[in-house]
Each structure stands twice: as structure tokens, then as C-alpha cells.
Write an enzyme that holds these catalytic residues in place. Structure first.
Site, PDB file in Angstrom:
ATOM      1  N   LYS A  13      -3.442  -0.313  -0.359  1.00 34.01           N
ATOM      2  CA  LYS A  13      -2.655   0.557  -1.495  1.00 34.01           C
ATOM      3  C   LYS A  13      -1.378   0.828  -2.052  1.00 34.01           C
ATOM      4  O   LYS A  13      -1.456   0.720  -3.492  1.00 34.01           O
ATOM      5  CB  LYS A  13      -2.845   1.349  -0.605  1.00 34.01           C
ATOM      6  CG  LYS A  13      -3.452   2.347  -0.093  1.00 34.01           C
ATOM      7  CD  LYS A  13      -3.672   3.803   0.497  1.00 34.01           C
ATOM      8  CE  LYS A  13      -2.577   3.637   1.421  1.00 34.01           C
ATOM      9  NZ  LYS A  13      -2.360   3.481   2.908  1.00 34.01           N
ATOM     10  N   ARG A  88      -3.745  12.256   3.765  1.00 32.14           N
ATOM     11  CA  ARG A  88      -3.924  11.234   4.572  1.00 32.14           C
ATOM     12  C   ARG A  88      -4.862  12.575   6.218  1.00 32.14           C
ATOM     13  O   ARG A  88      -5.495  11.750   7.140  1.00 32.14           O
ATOM     14  CB  ARG A  88      -2.683  10.901   5.655  1.00 32.14           C
ATOM     15  CG  ARG A  88      -2.540  10.138   5.553  1.00 32.14           C
ATOM     16  CD  ARG A  88      -1.032   9.816   6.305  1.00 32.14           C
ATOM     17  NE  ARG A  88      -1.274   7.909   6.803  1.00 32.14           N
ATOM     18  CZ  ARG A  88      -0.782   7.360   5.671  1.00 32.14           C
ATOM     19  NH1 ARG A  88       0.157   8.122   4.579  1.00 32.14           N
ATOM     20  NH2 ARG A  88      -0.582   5.507   6.130  1.00 32.14           N
ATOM     21  N   ARG A 127       3.753  -8.769   5.829  1.00 32.11           N
ATOM     22  CA  ARG A 127       4.907  -7.906   5.371  1.00 32.11           C
ATOM     23  C   ARG A 127       6.119  -7.382   6.806  1.00 32.11           C
ATOM     24  O   ARG A 127       7.086  -7.109   5.699  1.00 32.11           O
ATOM     25  CB  ARG A 127       4.361  -6.314   5.266  1.00 32.11           C
ATOM     26  CG  ARG A 127       5.042  -5.491   4.847  1.00 32.11           C
ATOM     27  CD  ARG A 127       3.858  -4.066   4.370  1.00 32.11           C
ATOM     28  NE  ARG A 127       3.600  -3.462   4.743  1.00 32.11           N
ATOM     29  CZ  ARG A 127       2.969  -2.222   5.255  1.00 32.11           C
ATOM     30  NH1 ARG A 127       2.773  -2.026   3.870  1.00 32.11           N
ATOM     31  NH2 ARG A 127       2.803  -1.135   6.207  1.00 32.11           N
ATOM     32  N   ARG A 133       9.944  -3.424   8.244  1.00 32.86           N
ATOM     33  CA  ARG A 133       9.444  -1.917   8.441  1.00 32.86           C
ATOM     34  C   ARG A 133       9.750  -1.564   9.914  1.00 32.86           C
ATOM     35  O   ARG A 133       8.974  -2.302  10.208  1.00 32.86           O
ATOM     36  CB  ARG A 133       8.905  -1.068   7.575  1.00 32.86           C
ATOM     37  CG  ARG A 133       8.749  -0.470   6.033  1.00 32.86           C
ATOM     38  CD  ARG A 133       7.673  -0.262   5.592  1.00 32.86           C
ATOM     39  NE  ARG A 133       6.244   0.871   6.298  1.00 32.86           N
ATOM     40  CZ  ARG A 133       5.244   1.071   5.340  1.00 32.86           C
ATOM     41  NH1 ARG A 133       4.938   0.652   4.319  1.00 32.86           N
ATOM     42  NH2 ARG A 133       4.538   1.492   6.632  1.00 32.86           N
ATOM     43  N   ARG A 144      -1.422   3.376  14.153  1.00 31.20           N
ATOM     44  CA  ARG A 144      -1.182   3.786  12.606  1.00 31.20           C
ATOM     45  C   ARG A 144      -2.749   3.630  12.130  1.00 31.20           C
ATOM     46  O   ARG A 144      -3.700   4.247  11.660  1.00 31.20           O
ATOM     47  CB  ARG A 144      -0.488   3.079  11.526  1.00 31.20           C
ATOM     48  CG  ARG A 144       1.223   3.326  11.547  1.00 31.20           C
ATOM     49  CD  ARG A 144       2.227   3.078  11.193  1.00 31.20           C
ATOM     50  NE  ARG A 144       1.609   2.369  10.114  1.00 31.20           N
ATOM     51  CZ  ARG A 144       2.312   1.334   9.708  1.00 31.20           C
ATOM     52  NH1 ARG A 144       2.435   0.399  10.097  1.00 31.20           N
ATOM     53  NH2 ARG A 144       1.846   0.520   8.468  1.00 31.20           N
TER      54      ARG A 144
END
Ligand code: ADP
Length: 191
Positions: A13, A88, A127, A133, A144
Site C-alpha cells: 500500500k 482500519r 523491509r 521499523r 498486526r
């Protein structure tokens, strides 16, 4: 053009939203990025959100609704926007409908980027190595994904009911996915 991008963590996204922003010259509004900025700046919002983000949990709806109301009140969204990471939950989607109706700027298209679960985990691991992160560790990613299935997946149904949803396959190269999304948006605009 007023677009909502939907998809699981790792669906691409954020990457696609950044490309669409350049293509359509409209702002890319990422609530995840807004929250990470608030954490980095140690604002009251950031202090409240930090632990939730690190655990992979959602920031409460009332907080998010205020954040998005403030962002959508800014001048640069007059010609449209791409929402990434919001709504969300169904409650957030309903609050957004109300807000945008008030502004006379309803959502025009919702695009759901669909990617196989295993690929999502692989992409996030990559990532994590690149960006570091704090919510990209394996346990937090699992959390998540679980929250996505339980709370965010129903948001696609909300836009389907409104006749605004298009599903796009999120596999292949970034460019291929971008072309699919642009195609879906064009068709939606024509219909
Ligand atoms: P991803 O889609 O890869 O999970 P995001 O950058 O969109 O990443 O979001 C990161 C985190 O920020 C989420 O796990 C959640 O804790 C918080 N967050 C972002 N947007 C929202 C939202 N609309 N409502 C609640 N929490 C949010």
C-alpha cells in the site's frame, strides 16, 4: 480523485500510494507515517501511540478520527487525496464517511491490494532488514496480521456495499501492480 487504499501490512500500500501521489499530484496521507512522525517528535500523540505501535496494536479510534479530521482539514486536500492506513476499523470508516460528507468530498474509490499471506511475511522481513521499523519484528508482524484480519478486512466489505471497491492483485513487480491500480481507478471513474 479521492482514493482509499486497503491491504494487509506488507501488501505494498505505502509503496503504491507514493507512486499514485506523483501520478495524480494529490497528497498521500499515511496514518502510520503520521504516527511514526509523532513518536519521533515525542508529541503528546506520539507518547500515547508509541507503545501501541511497538506492540502492533491499533491506536484508539477516537484518537485516529481526530488525527484524520485535522489532516483532511488542510488546504492541500482540496483536489483529492490517497488515504493509506486509514480507515482500519469499521468505526473509522463510518467516521470518515460522516466527515467527508460534511466536507462535500466523499470517497470515490477504494482499492484493495491482495497478496498471499506468506509473501506478506517475506516482504516485511525484507523491509525490517532495510528500514529497521520497530514494529517489523516477527511477533509484532504476526499480531498486526491478526488485527488486520479481525478488524481491517471488514472495511473492504463496507466499501463493497457502497459500490466503491475494486480488488487488485498485489503480486508481480511494483510497476505491474501500479498499472493494475491505475486501470482499476480509470474503470471506476468511467463507471
Ligand atoms: P502497515 O500497514 O505496514 O501495518 P502502517 O504504517 O500503516 O503499517 O501502520 C503502522 C502502525 O500504526 C499500525 O500497526 C498501528 O499501530 C498504527 N496505525 C496506523 N494507522 C492506524 C489507524 N487508522 N488506526 C489505528 N492505528 C493505526
Amino acid at each position: 480523485m479521492r482514493i482509499v487504499l486497503l491491504g494487509a501490512p506488507g501488501s505494498g500500500k505505502g509503496t503504491q500510494a507514493a507512486l499514485l501521489k506523483d501520478h495524480f499530484s494529490i497528497p498521500h496521507i499515511s496514518t502510520g507515517a503520521l504516527l511514526r512522525e509523532a513518536v519521533a517528535d515525542a508529541t503528546p500523540l506520539g507518547l500515547q501511540a508509541k507503545e501501541l505501535l511497538d506492540r502492533g496494536e491499533l491506536v484508539p479510534d477516537d484518537v485516529m478520527v481526530n488525527l484524520i479530521r485535522e489532516r483532511l482539514g488542510q488546504d492541500d486536500v482540496r483536489d483529492g487525496f490517497i488515504l493509506d492506513g486509514y480507515p482500519r476499523t469499521l468505526a473509522q470508516a463510518e467516521a470518515l464517511d460522516t466527515l467527508l460528507t460534511e466536507l462535500g468530498q466523499p470517497v470515490e474509490e477504494a482499492v484493495l491490494i491482495e497478496v498471499d499471506g506468506n509473501q506478506v511475511v517475506e516482504r516485511i522481513a525484507k523491509r525490517a532488514a532495510e528500514e529497521g521499523r520497530s514494529d517489523d519484528t516477527e511477533d509484532v508482524v504476526r499480531k498486526r496480521l491478526q488485527i488486520y484480519e479481525e478488524q481491517t478486512a471488514p472495511v473492504a466489505g463496507h466499501y463493497a456495499e457502497l459500490g466503491l471497491l475494486t480488488r487488485v492483485l498485489g503480486e508481480g513487480t511494483i510497476e505491474e501492480v501500479l498499472e493494475r491500480i491505475k486501470g482499476a481507478l480509470l474503470l471506476g471513474a468511467a463507471g
